[in-house]
Design a protein around this motif. Structure first.
Motif, mmCIF file in Angstrom:
data_model
loop_
_atom_site.group_PDB
_atom_site.id
_atom_site.type_symbol
_atom_site.label_atom_id
_atom_site.label_comp_id
_atom_site.label_asym_id
_atom_site.label_seq_id
_atom_site.Cartn_x
_atom_site.Cartn_y
_atom_site.Cartn_z
ATOM 1 N N LYS A 75 0.701 -1.154 -0.261
ATOM 2 C CA LYS A 75 -0.081 0.062 0.167
ATOM 3 C C LYS A 75 0.851 0.900 -0.008
ATOM 4 N N VAL A 76 0.756 2.214 -0.979
ATOM 5 C CA VAL A 76 1.525 3.305 -1.079
ATOM 6 C C VAL A 76 0.668 4.427 -0.828
ATOM 7 N N TYR A 77 1.251 5.060 0.000
ATOM 8 C CA TYR A 77 0.364 6.386 0.567
ATOM 9 C C TYR A 77 1.027 7.890 -0.094
ATOM 10 N N SER A 78 -0.022 8.259 -0.431
ATOM 11 C CA SER A 78 -0.018 9.887 -1.154
ATOM 12 C C SER A 78 -0.784 10.870 -0.324
ATOM 13 N N LEU A 79 -0.143 11.910 0.117
ATOM 14 C CA LEU A 79 -0.592 12.766 0.464
ATOM 15 C C LEU A 79 -2.035 13.327 -0.350
ATOM 16 N N ASN A 80 -3.080 13.845 0.057
ATOM 17 C CA ASN A 80 -4.103 14.352 -0.876
ATOM 18 C C ASN A 80 -4.360 15.781 -0.262
ATOM 19 N N ALA A 81 -5.343 16.635 -1.098
ATOM 20 C CA ALA A 81 -5.844 17.849 -0.618
ATOM 21 C C ALA A 81 -6.052 17.987 0.861
ATOM 22 N N LYS A 82 -6.870 17.036 1.201
ATOM 23 C CA LYS A 82 -7.266 17.187 2.848
ATOM 24 C C LYS A 82 -6.264 17.082 3.542
#
Length: 115
Positions: A75-82
């Motif tokens: 699972k690769v996590y990416s920061l989103n707008a929230k």
């Protein structure tokens, strides 16, 4: 100092991880390794994975499953707008807190000198 550092990290670790993800997408072990390489050696992998579940549930990150050479997909996590908004709030809060702590430290030193 170790126990006090661990306790202080508990309150800031989410912001630290969001800051890491603001630089680039990563999976749990990469985040743990990055932290350990920078002196946060007491952080357990399980702590990071539990935190990643929380930030995913709170909607701060997007998750992509990427095939792994060994074992199940990662699972690769990416920061989103929230998540970026939450990180900005973390930095604002951090600035206020550190300013107040520094004032307390310096005012405390002046008070001790005058006593």
């Amino acid at each position: 100092m170790g126990n006090q550092l661990t306790e202080m990290l508990k309150g800031t670790l989410e912001g630290i991880v969001l800051a890491i993800l603001a630089r680039r997408s990563a999976y749990g072990y990469e985040i743990t390794a990055w932290l350990r390489d920078r002196g946060f050696s007491d952080i357990a992998e399980g702590t990071i994975y539990a935190l990643l579940v929380r930030v995913e549930q709170r909607g701060f990150v997007d998750v992509e499953k990427v095939p792994s050479e060994k074992g199940p997909p990662r699972k690769v996590y990416s920061l989103n707008a929230k998540g970026r908004d939450q990180l900005a709030e973390f930095w604002r809060t951090w600035s206020v807190l550190t300013d107040r702590i520094e004032q307390l430290r310096h005012n405390g030193n002046q008070h001790e000198k005058g006593a």
